[in-house]
Every structure is written in structure tokens, then in C-alpha cells.
Design an enzyme around this catalytic site. Structure first.
Site, mmCIF file in Angstrom:
data_model
loop_
_atom_site.group_PDB
_atom_site.id
_atom_site.type_symbol
_atom_site.label_atom_id
_atom_site.label_comp_id
_atom_site.label_asym_id
_atom_site.label_seq_id
_atom_site.Cartn_x
_atom_site.Cartn_y
_atom_site.Cartn_z
ATOM 1 N N TYR A 55 6.642 4.737 22.402
ATOM 2 C CA TYR A 55 7.864 4.461 21.644
ATOM 3 C C TYR A 55 8.610 3.300 22.286
ATOM 4 C CZ TYR A 55 8.718 7.768 17.893
ATOM 5 O OH TYR A 55 8.696 8.416 16.703
ATOM 6 N N GLU A 57 11.723 1.564 20.917
ATOM 7 C CA GLU A 57 12.882 1.156 20.112
ATOM 8 C C GLU A 57 13.675 0.044 20.789
ATOM 9 O OE1 GLU A 57 12.632 4.719 20.391
ATOM 10 O OE2 GLU A 57 13.238 5.555 18.435
ATOM 11 N N ASP A 200 9.080 -15.365 0.740
ATOM 12 C CA ASP A 200 8.114 -14.310 1.088
ATOM 13 C C ASP A 200 6.729 -14.917 0.858
ATOM 14 O OD1 ASP A 200 6.338 -12.235 1.195
ATOM 15 O OD2 ASP A 200 7.339 -10.989 -0.303
ATOM 16 N N THR A 227 3.265 -10.800 5.453
ATOM 17 C CA THR A 227 2.489 -9.715 6.016
ATOM 18 C C THR A 227 1.418 -10.343 6.907
ATOM 19 O OG1 THR A 227 1.222 -9.689 3.958
ATOM 20 C CG2 THR A 227 2.864 -7.968 4.243
ATOM 21 N N LYS A 230 -3.185 -10.217 5.268
ATOM 22 C CA LYS A 230 -3.859 -10.810 4.108
ATOM 23 C C LYS A 230 -4.609 -12.062 4.574
ATOM 24 C CE LYS A 230 -0.579 -8.953 0.714
ATOM 25 N NZ LYS A 230 0.650 -8.491 1.397
ATOM 26 N N ARG A 236 -2.478 -4.406 9.479
ATOM 27 C CA ARG A 236 -1.442 -4.171 8.471
ATOM 28 C C ARG A 236 -0.103 -4.283 9.177
ATOM 29 N NH1 ARG A 236 -4.314 -2.322 3.729
ATOM 30 N NH2 ARG A 236 -2.272 -2.176 2.772
HETATM 31 N N1 DSN Z 1 -0.376 -5.001 -2.541
HETATM 32 C C1 DSN Z 1 -0.219 -6.395 -2.205
HETATM 33 C C2 DSN Z 1 -0.939 -7.282 -3.143
HETATM 34 O O1 DSN Z 1 -2.005 -6.870 -3.537
HETATM 35 O O2 DSN Z 1 -0.493 -8.353 -3.464
HETATM 36 C C3 DSN Z 1 1.190 -6.799 -2.059
HETATM 37 O O3 DSN Z 1 1.990 -5.751 -1.732
#
Ligand code: DSN
Length: 420
Positions: A55, A57, A200, A227, A230, A236
Site C-alpha cells: 500500500y 497512499e 485524452d 491509458t 493500448k 492496464r
Molecule cells: N474500451 C476502450 C476502447 O476500446 O476504446 C476505451 O475505453
């Protein structure tokens, strides 16, 4: 088999057999969902490390709990690597994933009821950009801009919306828009109405890190989120980058505003990812992602498929499957699944059909490029997809295409999946 896997196989064979089956599915199948990728073996090792036990924090040097000498060092490395990678003044590496990351940004700057100008969901925006079904859509007042018939954004129309609604935040970002954005044009509108500018870039974060697509921070954006799993190929997770003047607000909004303890195994894996994303190898990979997308889009178009905006200049494309093949997106997704090609059904701009049976499918090239596929593979792939979607009820054809997809995929190992 390594010791941890052997232990899992022996202690919980039910779960282990599903992990093995998923590994086989990922090996045999062609992954075209544009938000998915195959992460690095080093990331898998970090995610499965004892950092998951801790943990942590608050932030390095200012934690609530003891025992933080290693977590402090790791999080500091992760932040510095992220800042260097994206030319950012400040980085917060703690968001658990994309949705909390964007919520943290909204709540860092806005009050409930404040107005945000964001892309319409059916034109490529994301659920967290205020879709009515999302909590954010209930808390804030989202005003929508849309794309034109050719897929472009009309900035005069967007400016008129901004002048009418005076948003406190202008949001640039998407999850199914196949074009790069003119961030300077967004910034000019934000400046004119004295709004914060927020990008974003979750889908294209890796392509921006590799300098293959424009970086909103270079255009003066206040905040950018991405994120990490991707096009970046990491665990993740989420990442917030911002100007130094916003650091305090962002950090307080992530913790204690929204989250408790960060997942330190994920932060560790992100640090590894950021280092890899700064290499020439990653740049070459990202360039190939773009080349593969363009070739796949061209081949599909040449075969008669109707692509939203007519093509792509990023990693993804959306096929209008109704107009192209007379199939709705759910049916098209099923037919492609049947031959081992994984895609996702997708709404198209102002889709007359419902979200679970929309008019299109969305495809992208980050994952197949990670396996080493190139232009020739995209040509084969477009041919298989076209054949299957034109004869969705021809079971023997689908069997034959499925065999071809499987045999082709087995030539391209998936990182992190070894023979046992
Ligand atoms: N689920 C993702 C996507 O496929 O674009 C975004 O949250």
C-alpha cells in the site's frame, strides 16, 4: 513451466486451464480491436511481482504508510520517464485506468454542473467524455461537437458552440476516430473562451510517445491523459500529464480525491513501459502500426468496403458494415470471430441503429504489428475479411478461412506466451 505457473496449475487447475486456453486463443487468433495489444514479458513479470503487496497512499517522500523505500524509488522513476517521454512538466502515474484518470481530471478543475465541450460519442468520443449513461454525464454538462460528412472537424462550428456555451473545459480526444486532431485549433478556441484544454489521447498515446503523431502538450494543452495499455503496450493503467501549475490540483484529485492506494505493481510495469517507449525500436514499431493501418484501410476500400471518413491516418478504422456488406456490426463481428479475427461492433456517426447492434465494426493494427505483421499480412487479412463478410452463411468457406487465419497467426509468436 516456471515455478509460479506450476504452482498455479497444481493448486487451481480450473483457473489455470482457462489461462492456458486464453493463451491459445491469443496465439491462434488475429487481434484487431484497436485498443488491445500484447504487452511485454517484462511487464507481465512486474505485474506478477510482490509490488502488488504494498500500500503506497500519497506520493513519494510523503506516504502515509512505512516501508516505502522501493516504491518511492519506482514511482519517481516512472514519473520522470513519463515526463521525458511526453515532454510534460508534471506526471501522475497512479490512475488505475482510463475512466478514473479522466474523472480525476474533471474533478481537479470543475464543479458539478460545469460545462465541458467534447466530441459526440457516435462521432468517435468516449463514454467518459460525458455519455449520458456514464456518471460523468450526470455530474457535468457536456456540450457536443460532431464531425462533418468527410470526417473533418469544422472549427468554426466548434468555436460558435464554445462562444454560445462558454465551457470551462475543451476536450479533444476519441476512441473511434480514425484521424489525427489539430490540437492548435482546439487550443485557440479554449484560449478564446478562457477554458482549460484537455486531451485524452488514450488510443494514440504510444504513437505520440514515438513522435509519430502530434503531441497536444506541444500545442500548449493544460492536461493530457492516456491509458498505458493500448498503443503504448504497457500494463492496464492510466497516466495524467499536465503543466506544473496544475500539478497540485491533479495529484490531490487522484489521491485522496478519487482513489486509495495505487497498484504499485502496475506503476512498476508502467515505468518499464515508458523506458521501452523511448527507444528507436518502439518508434519503428509505431511507424509500422500506421503503415499497416493505411494498407489495411486501402485494401478494404479497394475491395469495396465503406470506411468512415474514407480511411485512416492513425491506427484504427471503422467500416460501415451495413453499407458495405448488408450486415449490422454485431453480425459482422460474429462472422469475423468465426474465422478467428477479433474486432468490435461500433456505432458510426449519428448511427440509426442501437449500440448493441450498430452499423459498423472498428479495427486497428497495434496488436498484430506487435506480432511482427507487415504490409503483406494486411493484404491477406483484408482479403479474408472481405470474403467472409460477403458470404457470411457459407460455413465451408468460413471453415477454410478460419484455418488460413490460424495457420498464418501461428507464424507470429505472441510476446509473453511461450511453449510449455
Ligand atoms: N474500451 C476502450 C476502447 O476500446 O476504446 C476505451 O475505453
Amino acid at each position: 513451466m516456471d515455478a509460479h505457473r506450476r504452482l498455479l496449475a497444481e493448486s487451481d487447475s480450473d483457473i489455470f486451464s482457462h489461462i492456458r486456453a486464453e493463451e491459445q486463443r491469443q496465439t491462434d487468433g488475429l487481434e484487431l480491436i484497436p485498443s488491445e495489444n500484447y504487452t511485454y514479458p517484462e511487464v507481465l513479470a512486474a505485474l506478477g511481482s510482490v509490488l502488488t503487496n504494498k500500500y503506497s497512499e500519497r506520493y513519494p517522500g510523503r506516504r502515509y504508510y512505512g516501508g516505502q523505500e522501493h516504491t518511492d524509488a519506482i514511482e519517481t522513476i516512472a514519473r520522470e520517464r513519463a515526463k521525458a517521454l511526453f515532454r510534460a512538466e508534471h506526471a501522475n502515474v497512479q490512475p488505475l485506468s482510463g475512466s478514473p484518470m479522466n474523472q480525476a481530471v474533471y474533478f481537479a478543475f470543475l464543479q458539478p454542473g460545469d460545462t465541458i465541450l467534447a466530441m459526440d460519442l457516435s462521432h468517435g468520443g468516449h463514454l467518459t467524455h460525458g455519455a449520458p449513461v456514464s456518471h460523468m454525464g450526470k455530474v457535468f454538462n457536456f456540450v457536443r461537437y460532431k464531425t462533418e460528412a468527410d470526417g473533418s472537424i469544422d472549427f468554426d462550428k466548434m468555436r460558435a458552440l464554445a462562444l454560445e456555451h462558454r465551457p470551462r473545459m475543451v476536450l479533444a480526444g476519441h476512441s473511434s476516430y480514425p484521424r489525427d486532431l489539430d490540437y492548435a485549433a482546439f487550443q485557440r478556441i479554449a484560449d478564446e473562451v478562457e477554458a482549460l484544454s484537455f486531451a485524452d489521447v488514450s488510443h494514440v498515446g504510444g504513437l505520440i510517445a514515438a513522435d509519430c503523431l502530434a503531441n497536444p502538450l506541444d500545442a500548449g494543452f493544460d492536461v493530457m491523459t492516456t491509458t498505458t495499455h493500448k498503443s503504448l503496450r504497457g500494463p492496464r493503467g492510466g497516466l495524467i500529464l499536465c503543466k506544473a501549475e496544475h500539478a497540485k490540483a491533479i495529484d490531490a484529485s487522484v489521491f485522496p480525491g478519487l482513489q486509495g492506494g495505487p497498484h504499485m505493481n502496475q506503476v512498476t510495469a508502467s515505468a518499464i513501459t515508458f523506458r521501452k517507449a523511448a527507444t528507436e525500436e518502439f518508434r519503428a514499431y509505431s511507424q509500422q502500426v500506421l503503415v499497416n493501418a493505411r494498407v489495411l484501410a486501402d485494401e478494404l476500400s479497394n475491395a469495396g468496403a465503406q470506411l468512415i471518413t474514407g480511411g485512416t491516418n492513425n491506427h484504427l478504422m471503422v467500416i460501415d458494415t451495413i453499407r458495405s456488406f448488408g450486415l449490422d456490426g454485431r453480425r459482422a463481428e460474429q462472422v469475423l470471430d468465426r474465422i478467428g479475427i477479433t474486432t468490435n461492433k461500433q456505432v458510426i456517426p449519428d448511427d440509426p441503429l442501437p449500440p448493441l447492434r450498430p452499423s459498423g465494426v472498428r479495427l486497428g493494427t497495434p496488436a498484430c504489428t506487435t506480432r511482427g505483421m507487415k504490409e503483406g499480412d494486411m493484404r491477406l487479412l483484408a482479403g479474408w475479411m472481405d470474403e467472409a463478410l460477403r458470404s457470411p452463411d457459407d460455413e465451408s468457406l468460413l471453415d477454410r478461412l478460419g484455418e488460413q487465419v490460424r495457420a498464418h497467426c501461428r507464424q507470429f509468436p505472441v510476446p509473453g506466451i511461450g511453449a510449455e
